[in-house]
Motif scaffolding. Structure first.
Motif, PDB file in Angstrom:
ATOM      1  N   SER A 286      13.439  27.706  63.822  1.00 24.47           N
ATOM      2  CA  SER A 286      14.358  27.326  64.889  1.00 24.47           C
ATOM      3  C   SER A 286      15.804  27.289  64.403  1.00 24.47           C
ATOM      4  CB  SER A 286      13.966  25.961  65.464  1.00 24.47           C
ATOM      5  OG  SER A 286      14.109  24.938  64.495  1.00 24.47           O
ATOM      6  N   PHE A 287      16.030  27.111  63.085  1.00 20.31           N
ATOM      7  CA  PHE A 287      17.370  27.083  62.525  1.00 20.31           C
ATOM      8  C   PHE A 287      17.819  28.457  62.031  1.00 20.31           C
ATOM      9  CE2 PHE A 287      16.504  22.425  61.259  1.00 20.31           C
ATOM     10  CZ  PHE A 287      16.985  21.979  62.480  1.00 20.31           C
ATOM     11  N   SER A 288      16.892  29.374  61.908  1.00 19.85           N
ATOM     12  CA  SER A 288      17.200  30.669  61.301  1.00 19.85           C
ATOM     13  C   SER A 288      17.991  31.563  62.242  1.00 19.85           C
ATOM     14  CB  SER A 288      15.901  31.368  60.890  1.00 19.85           C
ATOM     15  OG  SER A 288      16.164  32.662  60.401  1.00 19.85           O
ATOM     16  N   GLN A 289      18.866  32.367  61.653  1.00 17.38           N
ATOM     17  CA  GLN A 289      19.645  33.338  62.421  1.00 17.38           C
ATOM     18  C   GLN A 289      19.086  34.749  62.280  1.00 17.38           C
ATOM     19  OE1 GLN A 289      23.579  32.740  60.780  1.00 17.38           O
ATOM     20  NE2 GLN A 289      24.051  31.050  62.162  1.00 17.38           N
ATOM     21  N   ASN A 290      18.437  35.039  61.153  1.00 17.89           N
ATOM     22  CA  ASN A 290      17.927  36.386  60.919  1.00 17.89           C
ATOM     23  C   ASN A 290      16.591  36.306  60.169  1.00 17.89           C
ATOM     24  OD1 ASN A 290      17.710  39.173  60.746  1.00 17.89           O
ATOM     25  ND2 ASN A 290      19.124  39.357  59.014  1.00 17.89           N
ATOM     26  N   PRO A 291      15.527  35.846  60.846  1.00 18.15           N
ATOM     27  CA  PRO A 291      14.238  35.689  60.170  1.00 18.15           C
ATOM     28  C   PRO A 291      13.485  37.012  60.053  1.00 18.15           C
ATOM     29  CG  PRO A 291      14.026  35.035  62.444  1.00 18.15           C
ATOM     30  CD  PRO A 291      15.473  35.395  62.245  1.00 18.15           C
TER      31      PRO A 291
ATOM     32  N   ALA B 297      13.496  39.747  47.578  1.00 19.89           N
ATOM     33  CA  ALA B 297      14.035  41.081  47.878  1.00 19.89           C
ATOM     34  C   ALA B 297      14.402  41.199  49.352  1.00 19.89           C
ATOM     35  CB  ALA B 297      13.026  42.153  47.481  1.00 19.89           C
ATOM     36  N   GLU B 298      13.611  40.581  50.235  1.00 18.66           N
ATOM     37  CA  GLU B 298      13.938  40.587  51.660  1.00 18.66           C
ATOM     38  C   GLU B 298      15.186  39.762  51.938  1.00 18.66           C
ATOM     39  OE1 GLU B 298      12.641  42.212  54.388  1.00 18.66           O
ATOM     40  OE2 GLU B 298      11.633  43.379  52.818  1.00 18.66           O
ATOM     41  N   MET B 299      15.353  38.675  51.209  1.00 19.45           N
ATOM     42  CA  MET B 299      16.559  37.871  51.397  1.00 19.45           C
ATOM     43  C   MET B 299      17.796  38.635  50.944  1.00 19.45           C
ATOM     44  SD  MET B 299      15.488  33.927  50.627  1.00 19.45           S
ATOM     45  CE  MET B 299      16.682  33.344  51.828  1.00 19.45           C
ATOM     46  N   ASP B 300      17.649  39.491  49.946  1.00 21.51           N
ATOM     47  CA  ASP B 300      18.771  40.328  49.497  1.00 21.51           C
ATOM     48  C   ASP B 300      19.250  41.266  50.596  1.00 21.51           C
ATOM     49  OD1 ASP B 300      18.778  39.173  46.988  1.00 21.51           O
ATOM     50  OD2 ASP B 300      17.474  40.691  46.094  1.00 21.51           O
ATOM     51  N   LYS B 301      18.384  41.534  51.583  1.00 16.96           N
ATOM     52  CA  LYS B 301      18.746  42.416  52.696  1.00 16.96           C
ATOM     53  C   LYS B 301      19.518  41.684  53.794  1.00 16.96           C
ATOM     54  CE  LYS B 301      14.636  45.303  51.977  1.00 16.96           C
ATOM     55  NZ  LYS B 301      13.368  45.806  52.592  1.00 16.96           N
ATOM     56  N   GLY B 302      19.700  40.365  53.624  1.00 16.46           N
ATOM     57  CA  GLY B 302      20.473  39.608  54.599  1.00 16.46           C
ATOM     58  C   GLY B 302      19.686  38.630  55.431  1.00 16.46           C
ATOM     59  N   HIS B 303      18.397  38.499  55.201  1.00 16.35           N
ATOM     60  CA  HIS B 303      17.581  37.555  55.954  1.00 16.35           C
ATOM     61  C   HIS B 303      17.746  36.155  55.376  1.00 16.35           C
ATOM     62  CE1 HIS B 303      15.666  40.820  58.113  1.00 16.35           C
ATOM     63  NE2 HIS B 303      15.435  41.431  56.967  1.00 16.35           N
ATOM     64  N   ASP B 304      17.810  35.167  56.261  1.00 15.21           N
ATOM     65  CA  ASP B 304      17.962  33.787  55.801  1.00 15.21           C
ATOM     66  C   ASP B 304      16.647  33.019  55.796  1.00 15.21           C
ATOM     67  OD1 ASP B 304      17.665  33.690  58.526  1.00 15.21           O
ATOM     68  OD2 ASP B 304      19.406  32.420  58.911  1.00 15.21           O
ATOM     69  N   TYR B 305      15.594  33.620  56.328  1.00 17.32           N
ATOM     70  CA  TYR B 305      14.268  32.979  56.325  1.00 17.32           C
ATOM     71  C   TYR B 305      13.217  34.076  56.252  1.00 17.32           C
ATOM     72  CZ  TYR B 305      10.078  30.823  58.389  1.00 17.32           C
ATOM     73  OH  TYR B 305       8.802  30.401  58.641  1.00 17.32           O
ATOM     74  N   VAL B 306      12.349  33.995  55.283  1.00 20.21           N
ATOM     75  CA  VAL B 306      11.323  35.016  55.095  1.00 20.21           C
ATOM     76  C   VAL B 306       9.958  34.343  55.139  1.00 20.21           C
ATOM     77  CG1 VAL B 306      10.438  36.873  53.637  1.00 20.21           C
ATOM     78  CG2 VAL B 306      12.895  36.367  53.654  1.00 20.21           C
ATOM     79  N   GLY B 307       9.210  34.627  56.196  1.00 21.92           N
ATOM     80  CA  GLY B 307       7.827  34.156  56.293  1.00 21.92           C
ATOM     81  C   GLY B 307       6.888  35.147  55.637  1.00 21.92           C
ATOM     82  N   SER B 308       5.618  34.835  55.632  1.00 18.40           N
ATOM     83  CA  SER B 308       4.650  35.704  54.959  1.00 18.40           C
ATOM     84  C   SER B 308       3.395  35.855  55.801  1.00 18.40           C
ATOM     85  CB  SER B 308       4.297  35.150  53.573  1.00 18.40           C
ATOM     86  OG  SER B 308       3.802  33.831  53.666  1.00 18.40           O
TER      87      SER B 308
END
Length: 314
Positions: A186-191, A111-122
């Protein structure tokens, strides 16, 4: 299903007792999302019947199950890298096989990736770990952020989601030792990070000893920063300056006050302290040299025995 929407990569090492419970929760949770998916298990040289249990699960759900069998135990992160190499999903989720990561929280990450994030940590809402792991984790988190500028609130939680672009970049890296969440960051644009649950291990014992955790953090520190080497260089200069001042002080005392019998044990203590620092610095330098040694040999990071998947799949 050449390109499913989601691939769930799960490394498995001696998890025979808890795999069925994982299946019973994971597949219903993924089915409920209404997305095309595949579950990619990577058996990391298990010595129990984990490989047989995974094979049986492949026979039960061959449409959404794939199993990579490694020829030996190469470690959790290399097993995940093997999964990344063979994952076909547009989004890739990693999680542990011990059910400490609730499978039902996969939907929260997506669901967070649907908002435009390319990397989702927890971030684990309530950790069910021993007290020493809590303390060690907080200490390592703080040290890692100061040395590498990589900001992860909870670096020990493996439940994470990655965009396909990040996985492709990770696959291009040929490092023998790395820390996947930090490399992805390090590769993420919008974590971003989300809070997830954390349960007690369903069965068996943790595969991470204190030594393993220390080794993992050495990989993190030496793989993403040379600050430790620079810090020891600065410390060496400061100690050299202080040592020179101490020598001048001792010479002055001898000239003006004559030789002294006292202070011998103080000098011994200072000498042992400096020797300890020197040995630690040599060990740290050895860590970096060891990494270079492993890289220049260019040996494969893992060996695959076979891959269980439908015959009409590539």
């Amino acid at each position: 299903m050449s390109h499913p929407e989601v691939t769930v990569v799960i490394p498995v090492y001696n998890e025979e007792a808890g795999l069925q419970a994982l299946f019973d929760r994971l597949y219903p949770a993924m089915d409920a999302l209404g997305k095309t998916y595949e579950v990619l298990f990577v058996n990391d040289g298990s010595r129990d019947r984990s490989a047989g249990v995974l094979s049986a699960q492949f026979e039960t759900r061959p449409d959404v199950t794939r199993v990579v069998l490694l020829n030996g135990n190469f470690g959790q992160h290399r097993a995940i890298l093997a999964g990344f190499e063979h994952a076909r999903g547009l989004r890739i989720v990693t999680m542990d096989a011990d059910l400490q990561n609730p499978p039902e929280d996969v939907g929260t990450l997506l669901a967070e990736m649907d908002k435009g994030h390319d990397y989702v940590g927890s971030i684990r809402r309530k950790r069910n770990d021993s007290w020493w792991r809590h303390i060690a984790s907080r200490a390592m988190n703080g040290l890692r952020e100061k040395l590498t500028s990589i900001k992860m609130t909870d670096q020990g939680c493996m439940l994470r989601a990655y965009d396909r672009r990040i996985i492709q970049l990770i696959n291009q890296c040929a490092e023998m030792h790395t820390f996947i969440p930090a490399l992805a960051y390090s590769f993420s644009q919008n974590p971003t990070e989300v809070i997830v649950g954390h349960e007690e291990r369903h069965a068996g014992e943790s595969k991470y000893s204190l030594y393993s955790l220390i080794r993992l953090n050495f990989d993190l520190m030496t793989g993403f920063s040379i600050v430790p080497l620079q810090a020891f260089s600065m410390m060496g200069m400061v100690i050299s300056l202080l040592s020179g001042l101490l020598v001048l002080l001792l010479i002055g005392r001898r000239i003006f006050f004559g030789p002294e019998v006292g202070g011998l044990f103080t000098l011994f203590a200072i000498a042992f302290f400096l020797i300890g620092i020197a040995l630690f610095g040599i060990g740290l330098l050895g860590e970096y040299i060891g990494r270079i040694y492993h890289e220049v040999r260019q040996r494969p990071r893992y060996l695959i025995t076979t891959i269980l998947q439908q015959k009409d799949e590539s």
